[in-house]
Design an enzyme around this catalytic site. Structure first.
Site, PDB file in Angstrom:
ATOM      1  CG  HIS A 131      -4.413   3.788  57.895  1.00 32.87           C
ATOM      2  ND1 HIS A 131      -4.245   5.105  57.258  1.00 32.87           N
ATOM      3  CD2 HIS A 131      -3.791   3.755  58.702  1.00 32.87           C
ATOM      4  CE1 HIS A 131      -3.659   5.657  58.012  1.00 32.87           C
ATOM      5  NE2 HIS A 131      -2.922   4.922  58.740  1.00 32.87           N
TER       6      HIS A 131
ATOM      7  CB  CYS B  61       0.163   3.358  59.135  1.00 40.48           C
ATOM      8  SG  CYS B  61      -0.622   2.971  60.940  1.00 40.48           S
TER       9      CYS B  61
END
Length: 490
Positions: free
Chosen positions: A152, A160
């Site tokens: 992202h 992430c």
């Protein structure tokens, strides 16, 4: 008129994709495509595709590397072989090298994942995103837990791969066009580092090496054939190959070209070990970041080593100007990774001080001067070899620590708070931090004179005894638990 048709085409295609995206909304209340999710691919990237004979609609494949903090986007040509389109620096990843084990450990996943249109999120809280699909079948077979592990925007990570908003916008657009062109899913390959013989030799004693060797089988297939490996599961391991691997065969046929590459790498690893390549484990306070995002280091982070100028696969000045948003745990990035030399069982080992032997005159104590006390060292390692396919990141410091003497909790005892020596603990707990305890000074009363017949202490044995004497301090050096992943999907 052409621009209107293109915009209408994007809106229509994005609306169709939105039907599949309903499962990965983050509760923002927005439905359907957003302006950012239908933005066209940048003209510079389109021009790059043209020079490489690629089309917007060609299928893609993405590869990520933690240690190098890089992500590659590949495109498949009409011959079925993939070619590299572009390499992007990763702005932030969290945790350590190694697979994700459980929810809350801040680990970014490692493995082979399938990204479908339903995992693309145009309404992400982090600009745009796609879910890696963790856990996959192999993860579940190993009892690994976690969810919402994304690629992202915004330079913040809790398990992430965080890119900048500008970078994720481009990757998202390239993936969107591939889906519109007919690709049903693309493969996302996540590695701890580039699967070179140099790295396999360097990390040979890391406890994660059996898992990494399994990942290398898939990497070898792709690099030797430039084809997407079919991925299957056999027990707790991946199997790679053609249709037989996809069908679940535990012994799929190995292409001769792939087998040749594996044998060549194995010989090189053996040669490097024979030449004395040290076995290390790299410890991060909490993940890493590509040096291009540290403007103050841009002048030196990519300086030539050994007189050879390093050519980056991306423009450091361009990414140095990107808006990073809220950078997660910036204090953990300051110290950089630490290299711990380890033995065959993955335990920290003792390093002797590399100092010349003192002369007789120097060895003679001066009246009124106290003898020096031997301590454990912490020194800088020599620069690594520059790999032509990877960027040069900041050089980790090599730490020498005392042997844990067979204690299975050695890392917990010896690698507790390396980065917190002279500063308060961060507001949020870190993962797998490391500490190098100073050797205890000999317990000697003031003014006491050692007996003349006393034997000269052996430096290694003395260090072990002193390290064991730190039991009270060791008990306090427990690894702190990591933050859990975000409860809401990014």
């Amino acid at each position: 008129m052409t621009a209107r048709l293109a915009t209408a085409r994007l809106l229509a295609a994005a609306s169709l994709l939105a039907l599949a995206l309903a499962g990965c909304q983050d509760g923002s209340g927005i439905s359907g495509p957003t302006a950012r999710s239908i933005a066209p691919i940048a003209p510079q990237t389109l021009a790059l595709m043209q020079t490489k004979g690629m089309q917007q609609s060609d299928p893609i494949l993405i590869r990520a590397y933690k240690k190098e903090a890089e992500m590659e986007v590949w495109k498949r040509g009409s011959d079925g072989r993939y070619a590299l389109l572009k390499t992007y620096p990763i702005c932030r990843w969290s945790g350590q090298l190694g697979p994700k084990v459980r929810e809350g450990d801040r680990q970014a996943p490692e493995g082979f994942y399938t990204i479908t249109p339903g995992l693309m999120n145009p309404n992400s809280s982090y600009y745009l995103s796609f879910d890696t699909g963790f856990p996959n079948a192999v993860d579940r077979a190993n009892g690994r837990t976690g969810k919402y592990l994304m690629v992202h925007g915004t330079c913040s990570s809790a398990g992430c791969f965080a890119m900048t908003d500008a970078t994720i916008a481009e990757i998202y657009a390239v993936a969107r066009e591939a889906f519109i062109g007919g690709q049903r899913s693309f493969q996302f390959q996540s590695y701890p580092f580039r699967m070179t013989a140099q790295n396999m030799a360097k990390f040979r004693n890391d406890p994660n090496m059996p898992f990494w060797q399994n990942l290398k089988e898939g990497s070898d297939y792709f690099e030797a054939l430039r084809e997407e490996p079919k991925v299957g599961q056999c027990g707790t391991k991946y199997v790679f190959g053609g249709s037989d691997a996809a069908a679940g065969s535990c012994k799929p046929k190995v292409d001769p070209v792939v087998a040749e590459k594996r044998e060549r790498d194995e010989r090189e690893v053996a040669e490097l070990v024979a030449k004395g390549t040290p076995a290390v484990r790299v410890v991060y306070q909490d993940g890493g970041q590509n040096p291009v995002f540290r403007p103050q280091n841009n002048a030196s982070a990519f300086a030539s080593l050994g007189g050879t100028e390093t050519v980056l696969p991306y423009d450091a000045k361009e990414f140095g100007r990107h808006n990073l948003g809220d950078v997660s745990r910036p204090e953990t990035l300051a110290a950089g990774p630490q290299e711990i030399e380890i033995g065959p069982k993955g335990q920290p080992t003792m390093m002797a001080a590399a100092e010349p032997a003192p002369s007789k005159a120097a060895a003679k104590p001066v009246r009124g001067q106290k003898p020096a006390v031997a301590t454990l060292m912490a020194n800088r390692a020599e620069p690594d070899r520059v790999e032509t396919t990877a960027s040069v990141s900041e050089k980790p410091a090599r730490i020498a620590v005392a042997d844990a003497d067979g204690d299975p909790a050695s890392y917990q005892k010896l690698l507790g708070s390396l980065f917190d020596k002279e500063k308060p603990a961060p507001a949020t707990p870190a993962v797998d931090a490391a500490v190098v305890p100073d050797a205890a000074k000999p317990a000697q009363a003031a003014g006491a004179v050692a007996p003349k017949a006393a034997a000269k202490p052996h430096p290694v044995k003395t260090a072990k005894v002193e390290a064991k004497a730190e039991t009270k301090a060791d008990a306090k050096l427990a690894l702190r638990k990591g933050e859990p992943e975000a409860k809401a999907k990014p």
